[in-house]
Design a protein around this motif. Structure first.
Motif, PDB file in Angstrom:
ATOM      1  N   ILE A  20      74.376  63.031  80.770  1.00 51.30           N
ATOM      2  CA  ILE A  20      75.359  62.885  79.947  1.00 51.30           C
ATOM      3  C   ILE A  20      75.201  62.519  78.891  1.00 51.30           C
ATOM      4  O   ILE A  20      74.582  61.597  78.458  1.00 51.30           O
ATOM      5  N   THR A  21      76.163  63.047  77.549  1.00 52.61           N
ATOM      6  CA  THR A  21      76.363  62.467  76.493  1.00 52.61           C
ATOM      7  C   THR A  21      77.374  62.201  75.799  1.00 52.61           C
ATOM      8  O   THR A  21      78.086  63.575  76.424  1.00 52.61           O
ATOM      9  N   GLU A  22      77.386  62.594  74.442  1.00 53.53           N
ATOM     10  CA  GLU A  22      78.205  61.793  74.292  1.00 53.53           C
ATOM     11  C   GLU A  22      78.197  62.920  72.747  1.00 53.53           C
ATOM     12  O   GLU A  22      77.404  62.063  71.950  1.00 53.53           O
ATOM     13  N   LEU A  23      78.861  63.303  71.621  1.00 51.69           N
ATOM     14  CA  LEU A  23      78.442  64.620  70.707  1.00 51.69           C
ATOM     15  C   LEU A  23      79.881  63.855  69.607  1.00 51.69           C
ATOM     16  O   LEU A  23      80.684  63.996  69.741  1.00 51.69           O
ATOM     17  N   TRP A  24      79.249  63.109  68.444  1.00 52.31           N
ATOM     18  CA  TRP A  24      80.274  62.683  67.551  1.00 52.31           C
ATOM     19  C   TRP A  24      79.947  63.386  65.659  1.00 52.31           C
ATOM     20  O   TRP A  24      79.227  63.679  65.778  1.00 52.31           O
ATOM     21  N   LEU A  25      81.631  63.711  66.214  1.00 53.94           N
ATOM     22  CA  LEU A  25      81.232  64.761  64.659  1.00 53.94           C
ATOM     23  C   LEU A  25      82.945  64.417  63.849  1.00 53.94           C
ATOM     24  O   LEU A  25      83.771  63.794  64.096  1.00 53.94           O
ATOM     25  N   PRO A  26      82.241  63.821  62.727  1.00 58.63           N
ATOM     26  CA  PRO A  26      83.020  63.495  61.648  1.00 58.63           C
ATOM     27  C   PRO A  26      83.859  64.743  61.146  1.00 58.63           C
ATOM     28  O   PRO A  26      83.117  65.457  61.081  1.00 58.63           O
ATOM     29  N   ILE A  27      85.025  63.972  60.938  1.00 55.27           N
ATOM     30  CA  ILE A  27      86.357  65.509  60.775  1.00 55.27           C
ATOM     31  C   ILE A  27      87.585  64.549  60.459  1.00 55.27           C
ATOM     32  O   ILE A  27      87.104  63.745  59.520  1.00 55.27           O
ATOM     33  N   GLU A  28      88.293  65.348  59.814  1.00 54.57           N
ATOM     34  CA  GLU A  28      89.702  65.449  59.042  1.00 54.57           C
ATOM     35  C   GLU A  28      90.897  66.401  59.047  1.00 54.57           C
ATOM     36  O   GLU A  28      90.220  67.150  59.386  1.00 54.57           O
ATOM     37  N   ARG A  29      91.816  66.018  58.829  1.00 54.37           N
ATOM     38  CA  ARG A  29      92.648  66.912  59.691  1.00 54.37           C
ATOM     39  C   ARG A  29      93.177  67.825  58.010  1.00 54.37           C
ATOM     40  O   ARG A  29      92.809  67.454  56.903  1.00 54.37           O
ATOM     41  N   ALA A  30      93.051  69.130  58.872  1.00 51.66           N
ATOM     42  CA  ALA A  30      93.375  70.336  57.906  1.00 51.66           C
ATOM     43  C   ALA A  30      94.188  71.067  58.061  1.00 51.66           C
ATOM     44  O   ALA A  30      95.226  70.990  59.779  1.00 51.66           O
ATOM     45  N   PRO A  69      80.746  55.603  55.955  1.00 55.27           N
ATOM     46  CA  PRO A  69      82.399  54.872  55.425  1.00 55.27           C
ATOM     47  C   PRO A  69      83.317  55.161  56.462  1.00 55.27           C
ATOM     48  O   PRO A  69      83.231  55.814  57.795  1.00 55.27           O
ATOM     49  N   ALA A  70      84.805  54.657  56.725  1.00 58.82           N
ATOM     50  CA  ALA A  70      85.519  54.779  57.836  1.00 58.82           C
ATOM     51  C   ALA A  70      85.577  56.084  57.121  1.00 58.82           C
ATOM     52  O   ALA A  70      86.147  56.751  56.559  1.00 58.82           O
ATOM     53  N   GLY A  71      86.228  56.628  58.854  1.00 62.28           N
ATOM     54  CA  GLY A  71      86.895  57.533  58.620  1.00 62.28           C
ATOM     55  C   GLY A  71      87.588  58.217  60.170  1.00 62.28           C
ATOM     56  O   GLY A  71      87.288  57.664  61.692  1.00 62.28           O
ATOM     57  N   THR A  72      88.011  59.837  60.670  1.00 63.20           N
ATOM     58  CA  THR A  72      87.996  59.977  62.131  1.00 63.20           C
ATOM     59  C   THR A  72      86.556  60.834  62.703  1.00 63.20           C
ATOM     60  O   THR A  72      85.982  61.529  61.429  1.00 63.20           O
TER      61      THR A  72
END
Length: 298
Positions: A278-288, A222-225
């Motif tokens: 060389i890598t990119e780690l993508w983690l789903p986050i939300e403001r807390a 889903p859409a998100g940060t």
């Protein structure tokens, strides 16, 4: 986050003989069960469930040595029988209840944890935050055990089982960020326990409207940060080091928390033998809500 974890420890201590509802405790602390469990396991070196079990058995040992009724003690700590309680007791202390009654130990006591602030910042983390519309991850999925350090041979075997033509086919499908072939982990145990099962997908990101063949596995995102951490160095050691540092350094220092969703690794460049990358780690986050504390440790 450090204050919330220490308050959690206090709440657990007050309720060792209760049926603990971690989701309710997380809500009281102004966070989510998912983020609380992930941060706890990363910082404590054990899952929250394991810590609770060890603390219960540590306190229960004192009750046993005090000569209390065994069935009453078992029921007090949430076990329906002395047999189930005895198995849990042995798994923590390495001794049977009878051995402890006769010899008094030795016992493997779990002390009450206390999380403390340290000012380290010893890892420079190249990070960016981005808001993304919904997209899909498509490819070939497998169920594998979680391994914290080193190469996961189960993932290696899964990738090796795919014909070369499948890698080319997936690359041709890729039309969204993160670009290229991706390493995706989903359905991860909230406690992030070593050996627990997760879904690993070798695939690519595609737009929500891109047609995809039915024989490919799909994860709807889903859409998100997202927080994106760029790493460079020995593979997979450099990536795993930064992944760990997100919990010990980055999340306690920033007003974000993890939200449920897949974790994604994009390989931007690599040596021919994959010894460095060389890598990119993508983690789903939300403001807390919370402060911007510095790095933490036990």
């Amino acid at each position: 986050m450090i204050a919330e974890l220490n308050r959690l420890i206090e709440l657990i201590e007050d309720r060792l003989t209760d049926d603990l509802d971690v989701a309710s405790l997380a809500s009281r602390l102004g966070t989510t069960e998912y983020h609380l469990r992930r941060m706890f396991s990363s910082l404590a070196g054990m899952s929250l469930s394991e810590y609770i079990r060890r603390r219960r058995m540590s306190v229960a040992a004192a009750d046993i040595l005090g000569g209390g009724d065994l069935l009453g003690i078992a029921v007090r700590y949430g076990y329906g029988s002395t047999e189930a309680f005895g198995r849990a007791f042995r798994s923590v202390h390495g001794l049977s209840i009878g051995d402890v009654k006769r010899n008094g130990g030795p016992l493997r006591q779990q002390s009450q944890l206390r999380f403390r602030l340290t000012v380290e910042g010893n890892i420079t983390m190249e990070t960016r935050i981005t808001d993304r519309p919904a997209f899909r991850l498509v490819g070939h999925a497998a169920t594998v055990p979680l391994i914290h350090e080193g190469i996961n041979p189960h993932i290696q075997a899964h990738i090796a089982s795919l014909p070369t033509t499948e890698h080319s086919r997936l690359k041709a499908l890729s039309d969204d960020e993160p670009a290229g072939l991706l390493q995706v982990t989903a359905d991860v145990d909230p406690d992030y326990a070593e050996g627990s099962e997760l879904t690993y997908l070798h695939g690519v990101a595609v737009a929500d409207t891109t047609p995809v063949d039915d024989d490919l596995d799909t994860i709807e995102v889903p859409a998100g940060t997202w927080a994106i951490f760029r790493t460079e160095g020995e593979y997979p050691a450099a990536l795993q080091k930064v992944w760990a540092a997100t919990a010990t350094d980055w999340f306690p220092s920033n007003p974000w928390r993890l939200r449920p969703g897949p974790s994604i690794v994009a390989i931007l460049d690599r040596a021919d033998d994959f010894s460095t990358a060389i890598t990119e780690l993508w983690l789903p986050i939300e403001r807390a809500a919370g402060d911007a504390s510095h790095a933490s440790s036990r």
